[in-house]
Design a protein around this motif. Sequence first.
Motif: not given
Length: 266
Positions: A112-135
């Motif tokens: 799961p993401p380490v955090a969930v925020g709000i993107d500039g476009c208004g929808i949820p944005v999900h924070a992952f470490p670089l390893l998670g993004l590369a995976t």
Amino acid sequence: NLADEELSDAEIAVMCGSHNGEDVHIETVRKLLGRAGLEFSALRCPPALPLDPEAARAVSGPRPELHNCSGKHAGMLLACVRRGFDLDSYPEPGHPIQQAILSAVGLASGSPPVAVGIDGCGIPVHAFPLLGLATMYARLARPERLDSLAPATASAIRGMVSEPYLVAGRERVCTLVMQAVSGVIVKVGAEGLLCAALPEKGLGIAIKVEDGSGRPWGPSLLQVLRFLDALSSAEEASLGAVAHPPVLGGGQPIGELRSDFELVTQ
């Protein structure tokens, strides 16, 4: 999952992109919304000007459809119509379309993401470490790794590879690299993030620039592709301005950006 929808590669690509707001992007967003019987007024992304300077000069002012994220918003709206979900609240974190997206990114990254925020476009944005993004991008490169998401993932890859201009547009690193380098998938994000997938090798790449700038994207990505033997000399030669962006002084080139790092394997 719109895999069963008869979407064109262009429509899929603009859903996957952060587009320039050029006419071709806006018309494709219009077509997507039209499939759902909707108009631009259904979009909940904030009014914006096109990212592309030429396109920005040609419009009278900010509008939601000109926002670089209007393609993905249009895709969410189409999915909501097909599933019978509420349209007005689709950007909210608790909305079923956002919960489906949260589940999908967790499956793709392996956690799961380490955090969930709000993107500039208004929808949820999900924070992952670089390893998670590369995976995540490595699994995009091999859709069969994503179980029930495999058909939709394969469609997304096909759309981006087939229509790279719809992903970003004029003078954008995503489009330029995908047009020049066979098979590679590239997508930039906010605050200096760039991710890529190499389907032939089954590899994912995640690059984060610490100061949030996008200037190093081209040199850094091409350096990684070079290390991975995923960039031919002809492809690299055609990407001179991406590999070595000029530094201007008084409007004239006074230098260039170059990458200077080694790829360390563990």
